[in-house]
Design an enzyme around this catalytic site. Structure first.
Site, short mmCIF file in Angstrom:
data_model
loop_
_atom_site.label_atom_id
_atom_site.label_comp_id
_atom_site.label_asym_id
_atom_site.label_seq_id
_atom_site.Cartn_x
_atom_site.Cartn_y
_atom_site.Cartn_z
N TRP A 145 -16.56 5.45 -2.04
CA TRP A 145 -15.62 6.37 -2.71
C TRP A 145 -15.29 5.91 -4.13
O TRP A 145 -14.57 6.59 -4.83
CB TRP A 145 -14.35 6.55 -1.88
CG TRP A 145 -13.77 5.27 -1.37
CD1 TRP A 145 -12.86 4.49 -2.01
CD2 TRP A 145 -14.05 4.65 -0.12
NE1 TRP A 145 -12.58 3.41 -1.22
CE2 TRP A 145 -13.29 3.48 -0.06
CE3 TRP A 145 -14.89 4.96 0.96
CZ2 TRP A 145 -13.32 2.61 1.03
CZ3 TRP A 145 -14.92 4.10 2.04
CH2 TRP A 145 -14.16 2.95 2.08
N ARG A 146 -15.83 4.74 -4.50
CA ARG A 146 -15.60 4.30 -5.88
C ARG A 146 -16.72 4.76 -6.81
O ARG A 146 -16.71 4.47 -7.99
CB ARG A 146 -15.46 2.78 -5.94
CG ARG A 146 -14.13 2.34 -5.38
CD ARG A 146 -13.88 0.87 -5.59
NE ARG A 146 -12.53 0.55 -5.18
CZ ARG A 146 -12.09 -0.69 -4.99
NH1 ARG A 146 -12.89 -1.71 -5.20
NH2 ARG A 146 -10.85 -0.90 -4.60
N GLU A 177 -8.83 8.00 1.18
CA GLU A 177 -7.48 7.44 1.34
C GLU A 177 -6.89 7.81 2.70
O GLU A 177 -6.17 7.02 3.31
CB GLU A 177 -6.56 7.90 0.20
CG GLU A 177 -6.85 7.23 -1.13
CD GLU A 177 -6.71 5.71 -1.09
OE1 GLU A 177 -5.97 5.18 -0.25
OE2 GLU A 177 -7.36 5.04 -1.91
N TYR A 186 2.21 7.56 -0.73
CA TYR A 186 1.11 6.64 -0.97
C TYR A 186 -0.17 7.40 -1.37
O TYR A 186 -0.80 7.11 -2.39
CB TYR A 186 0.82 5.76 0.26
CG TYR A 186 -0.43 4.94 0.05
CD1 TYR A 186 -0.39 3.76 -0.69
CD2 TYR A 186 -1.66 5.38 0.52
CE1 TYR A 186 -1.54 3.04 -0.96
CE2 TYR A 186 -2.83 4.67 0.27
CZ TYR A 186 -2.76 3.51 -0.47
OH TYR A 186 -3.90 2.80 -0.74
N ASP A 201 1.67 0.68 -0.26
CA ASP A 201 1.60 0.57 1.21
C ASP A 201 1.94 -0.87 1.59
O ASP A 201 2.40 -1.65 0.74
CB ASP A 201 0.20 0.98 1.71
CG ASP A 201 -0.89 0.03 1.24
OD1 ASP A 201 -0.59 -0.91 0.47
OD2 ASP A 201 -2.05 0.22 1.65
N CYS A 233 2.59 -15.84 -10.42
CA CYS A 233 3.12 -15.66 -9.06
C CYS A 233 4.28 -16.61 -8.78
O CYS A 233 4.13 -17.83 -8.75
CB CYS A 233 2.00 -15.88 -8.05
SG CYS A 233 2.57 -15.65 -6.36
#
Ligand code: SF4
Length: 354
Positions: free
Chosen positions: A31-32, A44, A127, A145, A215
Site C-alpha cells: 500500500w506504500r 488502514e 485514526y 493508535d 527521547c
C-alpha cells in the site's frame, strides 16, 4: 499544557532525524506503492488489530478483486465477507463496504479529502481519517493508535493511561504540534514504522533508535515502564457445543448469523449454548430451537476462540439428521463445495477442517 510538555523538545531536529531514518529504512509495503486514497483506506482498515504480515496477502487479493470504489460498491456483501474470511473483526469489512457505497452515491466515487466528510463515513474513526488525510492527501493530521501513543509516551515521558479514551485525544493534540508540515505523510508512516520495528512494546531497541537523542524516557531509563496501560477487563467465557450435522446426502446443516452484532451475516455450524441445556440433552434443545431432529455422534474435539470481550469454549460434536428440507430460516443444508464459497469465521473454519 501541550506547551509545557513540548518545552525544550526540538521539533525541527526531531522531524529531521525521524524522516531521514524513514527515507532510508522504510518498510516496503504494497500500500506504500500508491497514493490512491481508496487503497490506503483499505490497508488502514485491514491493519486495525491485525499484523502487517497477515494483512499483505489479503490486501493484494482484495485490491485485485476490487481495484476501485466502484468494484467494491457493486459487490454483494457475502462475497466481500468471503474475501475478508480469516482476517477477523468482520464489522470492518461491512463498514468499509457501506462507506464505499456512500462514496459512490454521495461523492461521485471520489474519496473525500475533507476531514468532516471523510470522518462521517461508516467505520472511519479519527485514526483512519488521520491516516488517509496524511498519507494520501499530505495533510498534517495526526493518526494516533496504541503504537503511536507508546512511542510518544516514551519520547515525551507522558504517563497518562493509554487505555483511557481521553488520553488518545491528548496525544492527538501533542502529535498535531509535532507533525511535519512539509511531509506529514512520511511523518505518520515513520512513527508507525518506528513503533513496529524499534520502539516495540517489549525491549525497545533504544541503542539503534534514530530519535534516541530526543527521547526523555531513554534519558532517565524509563522506557520499560511506559506506556502506562491499565488492564482490560477479563473476557467472559461462554460454553457451546458446535454440531457438525450431516445428512445422508453428505450435506451439512449450517447457520447464517443475524445481520447485526458479533460476526454478523457469517456462516457457522449451529451452536448449542451449554448453559441452557440439561446434561446430555443437546438433541432436545436442537429440536426445540430449530425444529430439526438430530442424532448426536462422537465428540470431535474442543476449541477455544478468544474475542476482545468474550471467549467461546466450544465442544465439537459430529451429528446426523434425516432432514432433507429445513423450515428454520437461519439454517440451510450445504455441500462441502458450497460451504467453501461462503464466509465462515476462523473458529468455524477450524471446526470445519476443510
Ligand atoms: Fe523508543 Fe527507545 Fe527510541 Fe525512546 S530511544 S523512542 S524508548 S526506542
Amino acid at each position: 499544557m501541550v506547551e509545557d510538555i513540548l518545552q525544550n523538545f526540538n521539533i525541527e531536529a526531531f522531524n529531521s532525524d525521524l524522516l531521514t531514518w524513514y527515507h532510508e529504512n522504510k518498510r516496503m509495503l504494497p500500500w506504500r506503492e500508491t497514493k490512491d486514497p481508496y487503497s490506503i483506506w483499505v490497508s488502514e482498515i485491514m491493519l486495525q488489530q491485525t499484523k502487517v504480515d497477515t494483512v499483505i496477502p489479503y490486501f493484494k487479493r482484495f485490491m485485485e478483486k476490487y481495484p476501485t470504489v466502484y468494484s467494491l460498491a457493486n459487490a454483494p456483501e457475502e462475497e466481500v465477507l468471503k474475501e475478508w474470511e480469516g482476517l477477523g473483526y468482520y464489522s470492518r469489512a461491512r463498514n468499509l463496504h457501506t462507506a464505499v457505497r456512500e462514496v459512490v452515491e454521495n461523492y461521485d466515487g471520489t474519496v473525500p479529502d475533507e476531514k468532516k466528510e471523510l470522518g462521517s463515513l461508516k467505520g472511519v474513526g479519527p485514526y483512519t481519517q488521520g491516516a488517509i488525510l496524511s498519507i494520501a492527501f499530505n495533510q498534517p493530521e495526526p493518526a494516533v493508535d496504541g503504537n503511536v501513543m507508546r512511542v510518544f509516551s516514551r519520547l515525551l515521558l507522558i504517563n497518562d493511561d493509554i487505555a483511557r479514551p481521553r488520553t488518545k485525544k491528548h496525544f492527538e493534540i501533542v502529535v498535531r504540534e509535532v507533525i511535519s508540515e512539509e511531509d506529514p505523510s512520511s511523518f505518520n508512516q515513520a512513527i508507525m514504522d518506528l513503533g513496529a520495528t524499534i520502539c516495540t512494546p517489549k525491549s525497545p531497541a533504544c541503542l539503534i533508535c534514530p530519535v534516541q537523542e530526543h527521547c526523555r524516557a531513554f534519558e532517565v531509563g524509563a522506557q520499560g515502564e511506559l506506556p502506562v496501560k491499565s488492564k482490560a477487563k477479563k473476557q467472559k467465557p461462554i460454553f457451546y457445543a458446535a454440531l457438525k450435522v450431516k445428512n445422508a446426502d453428505g450435506n451439512y446443516l449450517i447457520e447464517k448469523r443475524p445481520d447485526t452484532g458479533l460476526l454478523a451475516n457469517m456462516y457457522q455450524f449451529p451452536m448449542v449454548p451449554l448453559g441452557e441445556v440439561a446434561a446430555g440433552d443437546i438433541p432436545s434443545w436442537f429440536k426445540e430451537e430449530y425444529g430439526v431432529e438430530v442424532k448426536l455422534g462422537k465428540r470431535d474435539g474442543d476449541l477455544r476462540h478468544v474475542f476482545s470481550h468474550l471467549i467461546w469454549d466450544i465442544e465439537i460434536y459430529e451429528a446426523e439428521t434425516d432432514a432433507v428440507e429445513i423450515g428454520d430460516k437461519r439454517l440451510r443444508l450445504a455441500s462441502p463445495d458450497e460451504m467453501k464459497k461462503l464466509p465462515f469465521p476462523v473458529s468455524h473454519l477450524r471446526i470445519r477442517g476443510f
